[in-house]
Design an enzyme around this catalytic site. Structure first.
Site, mmCIF file in Angstrom:
data_model
loop_
_atom_site.group_PDB
_atom_site.id
_atom_site.type_symbol
_atom_site.label_atom_id
_atom_site.label_comp_id
_atom_site.label_asym_id
_atom_site.label_seq_id
_atom_site.Cartn_x
_atom_site.Cartn_y
_atom_site.Cartn_z
ATOM 1 N N GLU A 83 0.848 -1.186 0.000
ATOM 2 C CA GLU A 83 0.000 0.000 0.000
ATOM 3 C C GLU A 83 0.888 1.241 0.000
ATOM 4 O O GLU A 83 0.457 2.314 0.355
ATOM 5 C CB GLU A 83 -0.994 -0.006 1.156
ATOM 6 C CG GLU A 83 -0.417 -0.200 2.517
ATOM 7 C CD GLU A 83 -1.470 -0.067 3.596
ATOM 8 O OE1 GLU A 83 -1.989 1.028 3.760
ATOM 9 O OE2 GLU A 83 -1.765 -1.086 4.263
ATOM 10 N N CYS A 120 -3.660 -3.653 4.508
ATOM 11 C CA CYS A 120 -2.721 -4.684 4.971
ATOM 12 C C CYS A 120 -3.114 -6.097 4.556
ATOM 13 O O CYS A 120 -2.288 -7.002 4.591
ATOM 14 C CB CYS A 120 -2.615 -4.644 6.491
ATOM 15 S SG CYS A 120 -2.122 -3.047 7.123
ATOM 16 N N HIS A 244 -2.834 -10.091 12.229
ATOM 17 C CA HIS A 244 -2.285 -8.837 11.700
ATOM 18 C C HIS A 244 -1.921 -7.978 12.915
ATOM 19 O O HIS A 244 -2.755 -7.795 13.809
ATOM 20 C CB HIS A 244 -3.314 -8.109 10.819
ATOM 21 C CG HIS A 244 -2.914 -6.694 10.538
ATOM 22 N ND1 HIS A 244 -1.725 -6.377 9.931
ATOM 23 C CD2 HIS A 244 -3.510 -5.504 10.818
ATOM 24 C CE1 HIS A 244 -1.609 -5.063 9.843
ATOM 25 N NE2 HIS A 244 -2.682 -4.508 10.379
#
Ligand code: HMG
Length: 445
Positions: A83, A120, A244
């Protein structure tokens, strides 16, 4: 069905380090405990002047190929998740292939290349793409390289600044893998959210507090969806649960929610009920607010139980060991959590052959995904190859003034003429700009 999964992985950290307790906290006038205890972070990694998402990705992929004795013709796909991309058309994977072609005789002209975007979670989505490509029988016996690479920078003085980080994870996805086999079952929790976004801008617009709640809400949905595929889940089913990890404190919250959720109606809930009672039920409360307060109270009591703390120490804490030292790597974050968990297991002689990991990915915007992975015999040899501790130790420790300079170097809107802090060795480096505004790279012996 032939097993498909991650055969090997390599991690490349940005070569600079910002110590949060020693360097960042005093400059911000904050108590270091906010970072080390509250967020659970000790340091962040940053790229040196000659590093960026391409060099970190290419260096991780190069090491992966060298270690596995691969040539370009063995690779049928290069998928990059990021990203932090700097081009709306040309994907980072083409730059990575260009770098690698400088050091191999062959080329990647017959490899499919792309770039995945969904905050993500796109690192995990790229793994899916590679998995599906192999499962569909389109790989012609070749493997895929999946790379998650990011420079996770926030605007100066944004609350997210303490959670920055930079690095790349390269994974080889193949049949008969040596590390983990991916499951077909997946659970999703996905909704149109505006918690964290970058509308044509480098640094994110973040509603930090809301982003925490959105993460938890989508994760609960994904867990439900996963359970609808595989049946009831029990906490003892999974020796490690990599999440995550934007910062370990986030995982502390997610783990408590997940545990409460998966023990509901099990023998574990009955056992902890002897100490803290059963889980509150909505029908026993007059309003949503009262119910929410009761859930909060129950969860706080749950996390104080010895049973929960033992589970957390075995199943969650080991997955945070790398993140604590490097910060948020966005797309790579859940993959360093998996690596940290397996690395800790190897170093502590845990037997994981044939056991399942529950992997919980998340991307703002927002989507959570949960799937299982079976640890394959031989995983210890693979994981022993990681040298992330050594890389972390060798990072250059920035002063606060140097941190400010390096933030400017990687800010697309500022001009900064800063000398490199480390000397590149046997790696790809950024080498200036080409005539069409493209970035150029070269290999330094
Ligand atoms: P903040 O508001 O500056 O921090 O930023 P805070 O005041 O909430 O403190 C953080 C924690 O430290 C709190 O713990 C404090 O109590 C504690 P909690 O109550 O939450 O358990 N604390 C202390 N503890 C011990 N000693 C002390 C002390 N002082 C405070 N002295 C915030 C926090 C998360 C908002 C900020 O870091 C932020 O905006 N981060 C960026 C957004 C983010 O990471 N969100 C996470 C979920 S979204 C996600 O994961 C997606 C993402 O990776 C992007 C993507 O998908 O692409 C970000």
């Amino acid at each position: 069905m032939t097993a498909v999964g991650i055969d090997a992985m390599e991690i490349w950290t940005g070569k600079l380090k910002l110590d949060l307790a020693e360097t960042f906290a005093p400059a911000q006038g904050d108590d270091p405990g906010k970072y080390t205890k509250g967020l659970g972070l000790h340091a962040s990694s940053f790229p040196d002047v000659y590093e960026d998402i391409v060099t970190m990705a290419a260096n991780a992929a190069h090491r992966l190929m060298e270690r596995k004795g691969l040539e370009p013709e063995d690779i049928g796909r290069i998928d990059v998740a990021t990203e932090s991309s700097f081009d709306n058309s040309k994907p980072v994977s083409t730059y990575v292939a260009g770098c690698l072609e400088q050091v191999y005789d062959g080329d990647f002209h017959h490899a499919n290349k792309g770039e995945r975007k969904f905050a993500c979670i796109s690192g995990t989505q790229s793994l899916d793409d590679a998995y599906n490509w192999i499962r569909a029988g389109r790989n012609r016996g070749r493997a895929a390289i999946v790379i998650a690479t990011d420079t996770a920078l926030y605007a100066r003085d944004d609350p997210g600044e303490a959670t920055q980080g930079a690095g790349a994870v390269a994974m080889l996805v193949d049949e008969e893998p040596s590390l983990v086999e991916l499951s077909t079952e997946q659970g999703f929790g996905s909704a149109d959210e505006t918690d964290f976004l970058k509308p044509n801008q480098q640094f994110p617009s973040v509603d930090g507090k809301r982003s925490v709640n959105v993460y938890l809400a989508r994760m609960r949905e994904a867990l439900d969806d996963f359970a609808s595929q595989v049946g009831d889940i029990h906490p003892d089913d999974y020796p490690l649960i990599p999440f995550h990890t934007p910062f370990p404190g986030m995982v502390r919250k997610a783990a408590a929610l997940g545990y409460r959720h998966i023990i509901r109606g099990t023998d574990v809930e009955d056992l902890v009920a002897e100490e803290i009672g059963h889980q509150p039920m909505r029908e026993d409360f007059e309003s949503d607010d009262e119910f929410r307060d009761a859930i909060r109270e129950y969860t706080d009591a749950l996390t104080e139980t010895e049973r929960y703390q033992d589970w957390y120490a075995d199943t969650i804490d080991p997955t945070l060991e790398i993140s604590r030292e490097v910060g948020n790597w966005y797309t790579g974050s859940v993959h360093i959590a998996r690596a940290a968990g397996l690395k800790h297991a190897r170093e502590n002689g845990r037997e994981l052959d044939g056991q399942q990991l529950l992997v919980a990915s998340y991307g703002s915007g927002a989507q959570a995904e949960v799937h299982a992975e079976t640890v394959v015999p031989g995983w210890e040899e693979e994981i022993a190859q990681l040298n992330i501790d050594e890389q972390n130790r060798k990072r250059y420790d920035l002063s606060f003034e140097e941190y400010e300079q390096i933030h400017d170097v990687h800010n697309h809107d500022t001009e900064a003429d800063v000398e490199e802090f480390t000397a590149p060795e046997s790696e790809f480096v950024f080498d200036g700009w080409g005539r069409m505004g493209e970035r150029k790279y070269r290999y330094v012996e």
